[in-house]
Design an enzyme around this catalytic site. Structure first.
Site, PDB file in Angstrom:
ATOM      1  CG  ASN A 155     -53.325 -36.250  61.819  1.00  0.00           C
ATOM      2  OD1 ASN A 155     -53.412 -35.024  61.795  1.00  0.00           O
ATOM      3  ND2 ASN A 155     -54.145 -36.994  62.494  1.00  0.00           N
ATOM      4  CD  GLU A 251     -61.958 -30.394  67.163  1.00  0.00           C
ATOM      5  OE1 GLU A 251     -61.889 -31.591  67.513  1.00  0.00           O
ATOM      6  OE2 GLU A 251     -63.015 -29.759  67.151  1.00  0.00           O
ATOM      7  CB  CYS A 285     -57.177 -37.131  66.758  1.00  0.00           C
ATOM      8  SG  CYS A 285     -58.309 -36.726  65.428  1.00  0.00           S
TER       9      CYS A 285
HETATM   10  P1  NAD Z   1     -48.418 -30.544  67.097  1.00  0.00           P
HETATM   11  O1  NAD Z   1     -49.156 -30.076  68.290  1.00  0.00           O
HETATM   12  O2  NAD Z   1     -46.993 -30.876  67.249  1.00  0.00           O
HETATM   13  O3  NAD Z   1     -48.501 -29.470  65.919  1.00  0.00           O
HETATM   14  C1  NAD Z   1     -49.732 -28.987  65.440  1.00  0.00           C
HETATM   15  C2  NAD Z   1     -49.521 -27.607  64.845  1.00  0.00           C
HETATM   16  O4  NAD Z   1     -49.154 -26.703  65.876  1.00  0.00           O
HETATM   17  C3  NAD Z   1     -48.414 -27.526  63.800  1.00  0.00           C
HETATM   18  O5  NAD Z   1     -48.823 -26.672  62.763  1.00  0.00           O
HETATM   19  C4  NAD Z   1     -47.275 -26.923  64.597  1.00  0.00           C
HETATM   20  O6  NAD Z   1     -46.346 -26.256  63.772  1.00  0.00           O
HETATM   21  C5  NAD Z   1     -48.027 -25.952  65.463  1.00  0.00           C
HETATM   22  N1  NAD Z   1     -47.319 -25.453  66.651  1.00  0.00           N
HETATM   23  C6  NAD Z   1     -46.223 -25.965  67.269  1.00  0.00           C
HETATM   24  N2  NAD Z   1     -45.902 -25.200  68.332  1.00  0.00           N
HETATM   25  C7  NAD Z   1     -46.815 -24.204  68.407  1.00  0.00           C
HETATM   26  C8  NAD Z   1     -47.022 -23.096  69.282  1.00  0.00           C
HETATM   27  N3  NAD Z   1     -46.215 -22.845  70.306  1.00  0.00           N
HETATM   28  N4  NAD Z   1     -48.069 -22.279  69.059  1.00  0.00           N
HETATM   29  C9  NAD Z   1     -48.911 -22.513  68.037  1.00  0.00           C
HETATM   30  N5  NAD Z   1     -48.749 -23.534  67.165  1.00  0.00           N
HETATM   31  C10 NAD Z   1     -47.720 -24.377  67.344  1.00  0.00           C
HETATM   32  O7  NAD Z   1     -49.254 -31.803  66.528  1.00  0.00           O
HETATM   33  P2  NAD Z   1     -48.856 -32.786  65.342  1.00  0.00           P
HETATM   34  O8  NAD Z   1     -47.774 -33.689  65.809  1.00  0.00           O
HETATM   35  O9  NAD Z   1     -48.681 -32.038  64.064  1.00  0.00           O
HETATM   36  O10 NAD Z   1     -50.225 -33.598  65.202  1.00  0.00           O
HETATM   37  C11 NAD Z   1     -50.529 -34.716  65.949  1.00  0.00           C
HETATM   38  C12 NAD Z   1     -51.471 -34.373  67.086  1.00  0.00           C
HETATM   39  O11 NAD Z   1     -52.648 -33.764  66.580  1.00  0.00           O
HETATM   40  C13 NAD Z   1     -51.942 -35.613  67.823  1.00  0.00           C
HETATM   41  O12 NAD Z   1     -51.906 -35.363  69.201  1.00  0.00           O
HETATM   42  C14 NAD Z   1     -53.378 -35.777  67.345  1.00  0.00           C
HETATM   43  O13 NAD Z   1     -54.218 -36.465  68.218  1.00  0.00           O
HETATM   44  C15 NAD Z   1     -53.800 -34.374  67.160  1.00  0.00           C
HETATM   45  N6  NAD Z   1     -54.951 -34.303  66.257  1.00  0.00           N
HETATM   46  C16 NAD Z   1     -56.177 -34.030  66.784  1.00  0.00           C
HETATM   47  C17 NAD Z   1     -57.301 -34.026  65.952  1.00  0.00           C
HETATM   48  C18 NAD Z   1     -58.677 -33.733  66.492  1.00  0.00           C
HETATM   49  O14 NAD Z   1     -59.585 -33.519  65.701  1.00  0.00           O
HETATM   50  N7  NAD Z   1     -58.877 -33.739  67.791  1.00  0.00           N
HETATM   51  C19 NAD Z   1     -57.147 -34.286  64.588  1.00  0.00           C
HETATM   52  C20 NAD Z   1     -55.877 -34.562  64.106  1.00  0.00           C
HETATM   53  C21 NAD Z   1     -54.783 -34.563  64.949  1.00  0.00           C
END
Ligand code: NAD
Length: 480
Positions: A155, A251, A285
């Site tokens: 995002n 996060e 988020c």
């Molecule tokens: P996601 O969890 O699907 O993916 C995030 C990352 O994790 C990607 O790079 C993905 O390829 C990787 N990933 C997937 N499976 C994995 C595994 N088994 N082991 C390690 N890495 C793996 O999230 P998304 O859809 O890309 O992002 C949206 C989410 O991120 C929302 O829930 C949002 O709230 C959260 N987010 C949180 C913050 C914060 O600061 N708290 C900021 C931005 C986004």
């Protein structure tokens, strides 16, 4: 179309599998780049390079690291427009928003550079401890943890990558970055700034490809000393299970509450929520997802909010007048549209918006939402706010705290007592008084409570989490 190899220890290297995959614009599906599909051999090469790179980088004097970081920041400033175009193309956010994001890159690197040059320790007053005398001297030194694995979501493809790379590198760690599969091009362009600035061999790798396969191998590797992850709570929980004994920053997701009390400036609150609920198509988020309004002002508040939300121009990300672009994929847009339909079928009211055209969703206001329904409790990650009513400030805080999450919250009030009650009682890593949670200064501590995660980002906090405190005791002999 440029083919992007992997970056292994600062060098472009073809993937062992020979495979590449396309990166497509979520708006019109055009191919905007190609990246390598890494496999486990590539992960091994990246970690092995990082282990060697760390030995060199940790012994590089802080003033030299500082100079490299500042040079990288200057390059990021110079390449701002190019970066904004890449962000918008692969992520689908409007160019206006992408330019805002890209403009912060250099600043994050600079803030990290300064913090990386401030690794102070402390002197321990050992003689204050009974049984310990004046013949000992104790102090702490701060050292980088070692190999850091950074895993980032789609995002904010620049911001969230830099909130990991910049503090990790500034503090003397080596990094293996695995960016989101849908937005790898921004990560590669940012890594190029560090490489061009003179980062030594081995210190930075960027591995692109399947999250699950690469993620598990990276996270579970014993040579990795720290995993810094931003993404969904589901993936975060999985990472916590497989990581083993190493430092973890998570996060994660949220369903962020905004409380509007009867003494608030309604027009001002409505304006802030018309931004906080819809920026980046709600894929933030810290999006203002749940709006909890004191009963007596509900009518006036909705009358103020509706025209502002209806004025948000959505659509083609590259158009100059588009405020909000697309969702990341058709599947995500379908999911969000379906959530809105389900909420309405369950008794909520769709006041405006919600129409879907491919990956674009018209900003929506859903009212009369049961605060305990899935529409309010689960993270939506889309351009809609869920409005519910509360009897008073105490009830509003109870509703704000009713989800498993606790990342950011906003409270609109002009009553100081209510403001203090809210800031003390809301379970959230960040509380904003008189703005929504969709606001972040890059230097402030930032991170969630409850299922929104563990650890804090923000450059000083991130560096604290990416360094080890070593205690040193010098044992002398009594001299009289
Ligand atoms: P996601 O969890 O699907 O993916 C995030 C990352 O994790 C990607 O790079 C993905 O390829 C990787 N990933 C997937 N499976 C994995 C595994 N088994 N082991 C390690 N890495 C793996 O999230 P998304 O859809 O890309 O992002 C949206 C989410 O991120 C929302 O829930 C949002 O709230 C959260 N987010 C949180 C913050 C914060 O600061 N708290 C900021 C931005 C986004």
């Amino acid at each position: 179309m440029e083919r992007n190899n992997l970056i292994i220890g600062g060098h472009y290297v073809a993937p062992k599998s020979g495979a590449f995959e396309e990166v497509k614009s979520p708006f019109d599906n055009r191919v905007v780049g190609e990246v390598a599909t890494a496999n486990l051999d590539d992960v091994e090469a990246a970690i092995a390079a990082a282990v060697i790179g760390f030995e060199k980088w940790r012994r590089t004097p802080a003033h030299e690291r500082f100079a490299i970081m500042l040079k990288a920041a200057a390059l990021a400033d110079e390449r701002q427009e190019e970066m904004a175009q890449i962000i918008s193309a692969e992520n689908g956010k409007s160019l206006v928003e992408a330019r805002g994001e890209a403009s912060r890159s250099g600043e994050i690197m600079r803030l990290a550079a300064y913090e990386g040059a401030q690794l102070y320790g402390e002197t321990l007053p050992l003689d204050a401890n009974k049984g310990t005398g004046f013949d000992k001297v104790g102090f702490t030194i701060k050292q980088p943890v070692g190999v850091v694995v950074a895993i980032t979501p789609f995002n904010y493809p620049a911001l969230l990558v830099l909130h990991k790379l910049a503090p990790a590198l500034a503090a003397g760690n080596s990094v293996v970055l695995k960016p989101a599969r849908s937005t790898p091009l921004t990560a590669i362009a940012l890594a190029q700034c560090f490489i061009d600035a003179g980062l030594p061999d081995g210190v930075l790798s960027v591995i692109t490809g399947a999250g699950g396969l690469l993620g598990d191998a990276l996270v579970s590797d014993k040579r990795v000393r720290k995993v810094s992850f931003t993404g969904s709570t589901r993936t975060g929980e999985h990472i916590a299970r497989v990581a083993g004994v190493k430092k973890l920053s998570l996060e994660l997701g949220a369903s962020g509450p905004v409380v509007v009390l009867k003494d608030a400036d309604i027009e001002y609150a409505a304006n802030s929520i018309s931004l906080g609920g819809y920026i980046n198509a709600g894929q933030v988020c810290i999006s203002a997802q749940r709006v909890i309004v004191e009963e007596s002002i509900m009518g006036d508040f909705l009358a103020a909010l509706q025209p502002k939300v209806e004025a948000i121009k959505v659509g083609d990300p590259s158009a100059a007048d588009t405020k909000v672009g697309t969702l990341i994929s058709k599947a995500e847009a379908d999911r969000v549209a379906q959530s809105i339909r389900t909420a309405v079928a369950d008794g909520a009211t769709l006041l405006t918006g919600g129409e879907q055209d491919g990956t674009v969703i018209q900003p929506a206001i859903v009212t009369n939402v049961d605060p305990y329904s899935a529409f309010a409790q689960d993270e939506l990650f889309g351009p809609a706010v869920a409005v519910s009513s509360a009897r008073d400030v105490t009830h509003a805080i109870e509703l704000a705290n009713s989800t498993i999450y606790g990342l950011g919250a906003g409270v609109f009030t002009n009553n100081m007592n209510s403001a203090i009650q809210a800031m003390r009682e809301i379970e959230s890593g960040v509380v904003h008084i008189n703005w929504t949670q969709l606001w972040r200064a890059d230097l402030m501590p930032y991170g969630g409570m409850k299922s929104s995660g563990i650890g804090k980002e923000g450059l000083r906090s991130a560096i604290a989490e990416m360094t080890e405190v070593k205690t040193v005791i010098m044992h002398g002999q009594a001299w009289n």
